[in-house]
Design a protein around this motif. Sequence first.
Motif, PDB file in Angstrom:
ATOM      1  N   ALA A 237       8.332  54.543  61.306  1.00 31.36           N
ATOM      2  CA  ALA A 237       8.794  53.475  62.198  1.00 31.36           C
ATOM      3  C   ALA A 237       9.028  54.000  63.605  1.00 31.36           C
ATOM      4  CB  ALA A 237      10.068  52.864  61.648  1.00 31.36           C
ATOM      5  N   SER A 238       9.249  53.096  64.541  1.00 36.43           N
ATOM      6  CA  SER A 238       9.329  53.441  65.952  1.00 36.43           C
ATOM      7  C   SER A 238      10.576  54.244  66.307  1.00 36.43           C
ATOM      8  CB  SER A 238       9.280  52.162  66.795  1.00 36.43           C
ATOM      9  OG  SER A 238      10.348  51.296  66.438  1.00 36.43           O
ATOM     10  N   PHE A 239      11.662  54.094  65.523  1.00 28.00           N
ATOM     11  CA  PHE A 239      12.881  54.821  65.879  1.00 28.00           C
ATOM     12  C   PHE A 239      12.825  56.287  65.502  1.00 28.00           C
ATOM     13  CE2 PHE A 239      13.654  52.601  61.859  1.00 28.00           C
ATOM     14  CZ  PHE A 239      13.994  53.632  61.021  1.00 28.00           C
ATOM     15  N   HIS A 240      11.745  56.697  64.879  1.00 27.67           N
ATOM     16  CA  HIS A 240      11.455  58.104  64.648  1.00 27.67           C
ATOM     17  C   HIS A 240      10.014  58.313  65.082  1.00 27.67           C
ATOM     18  CE1 HIS A 240      14.931  59.885  62.888  1.00 27.67           C
ATOM     19  NE2 HIS A 240      15.010  59.056  61.868  1.00 27.67           N
ATOM     20  N   PRO A 241       9.579  59.560  65.292  1.00 28.25           N
ATOM     21  CA  PRO A 241       8.158  59.782  65.613  1.00 28.25           C
ATOM     22  C   PRO A 241       7.262  59.127  64.568  1.00 28.25           C
ATOM     23  CG  PRO A 241       9.409  61.787  65.943  1.00 28.25           C
ATOM     24  CD  PRO A 241      10.355  60.794  65.332  1.00 28.25           C
ATOM     25  N   GLY A 279      26.448  51.159  56.908  1.00 26.41           N
ATOM     26  CA  GLY A 279      25.480  52.012  56.214  1.00 26.41           C
ATOM     27  C   GLY A 279      24.109  51.417  56.055  1.00 26.41           C
ATOM     28  N   ALA A 280      23.712  50.555  56.966  1.00 24.26           N
ATOM     29  CA  ALA A 280      22.417  49.866  56.832  1.00 24.26           C
ATOM     30  C   ALA A 280      21.257  50.836  56.758  1.00 24.26           C
ATOM     31  CB  ALA A 280      22.215  48.892  57.993  1.00 24.26           C
ATOM     32  N   ARG A 281      21.397  51.967  57.458  1.00 25.28           N
ATOM     33  CA  ARG A 281      20.332  52.976  57.438  1.00 25.28           C
ATOM     34  C   ARG A 281      20.712  54.163  56.546  1.00 25.28           C
ATOM     35  NH1 ARG A 281      18.294  52.632  63.777  1.00 25.28           N
ATOM     36  NH2 ARG A 281      17.338  50.559  63.526  1.00 25.28           N
ATOM     37  N   LEU A 282      21.637  53.918  55.622  1.00 32.24           N
ATOM     38  CA  LEU A 282      22.035  54.894  54.609  1.00 32.24           C
ATOM     39  C   LEU A 282      22.540  56.197  55.216  1.00 32.24           C
ATOM     40  CD1 LEU A 282      19.004  54.390  52.153  1.00 32.24           C
ATOM     41  CD2 LEU A 282      21.157  53.116  52.255  1.00 32.24           C
ATOM     42  N   THR A 283      23.190  56.078  56.370  1.00 34.74           N
ATOM     43  CA  THR A 283      23.710  57.268  57.041  1.00 34.74           C
ATOM     44  C   THR A 283      25.164  57.555  56.668  1.00 34.74           C
ATOM     45  OG1 THR A 283      24.293  55.888  58.961  1.00 34.74           O
ATOM     46  CG2 THR A 283      22.156  57.031  59.009  1.00 34.74           C
TER      47      THR A 283
END
Length: 284
Positions: A237-241, A279-283
């Motif tokens: 996805a765009s929020f990571h390379p 925790g939507a992105r499981l962080t």
Amino acid sequence: MSAESGYAPGDPQSCLGCHGEHSMKPAAGIMATVHGQKANPKSPMATKGCQSCHGPSATHLSDYSSGKPAKPAITFNAKTPVAQQNAVCLDCHQSRERTHWPGSPHEFAGVSCAGCHSVHSPRDKAMHKNTQVDVCVDCHKEKRAQMHKRSAHPLAEAEMTCTDCHNPHGTRGESLLIAGFVNENCFQCHAEKRGPFLWEHAPVRESCANCHEPHGSVHESMLVTRGPWLCQQCHMASFHPSTAYSGSGIPPAGAAQQMLDKNCMNCHTQVHGSNHPSGARLTR
């Protein structure tokens, strides 16, 4: 039982005279098992003795002095069709975990009961925790290799057995799993991964086997491949390379947090699901 029926008197001592403990084909061990309990009305020894399983063998017993006696009606080796052998066992063993034997993978493959079980032995290897795995991997050799990899369930240490997860006699689920599907099988031990979670990780919810190889892997936590590449099979996805990470982030070339230690899980620590409001992105 009359002689005309082909049955000899059902005294097992007639058989053990030749098939004693030190004979070439010993069978005396059966007397130390449940099959040898004459007082048990469900035992073969309570009815026709050895002939309850081997069929009418009066001719076999009468020819013993000839050096080459006639074979029993049923022998549990390649000379008797597998279906005929198994029919003898299933005459008594049809209920409980054998319910799904007809049409099961092992039945379809022509596996005989005697191929796994040693009825004459007081210690059936397939029924004992320390030896059961050896029986299974005698055919499933790829599982033998996997269970000796660096990350594996403790099958090689005899802390688990194959039947903790599988029913070799057949089930309603895939791969002879005891539970209906993969996750339910895993949750029997890994209950903390069950949820429900506020934020679920879709591949986790679908199947643990999407990420893990349960019989063993060269990667940490029995992962099917090493992170971050395991994660990037789905997450581009765009929020990571948006291209797969290369080895340039590994020392001495670099020290990218996405490549080191737990890689993606350095930030996304709750990969199995999160109940944290943020925790939507499981962080977390």
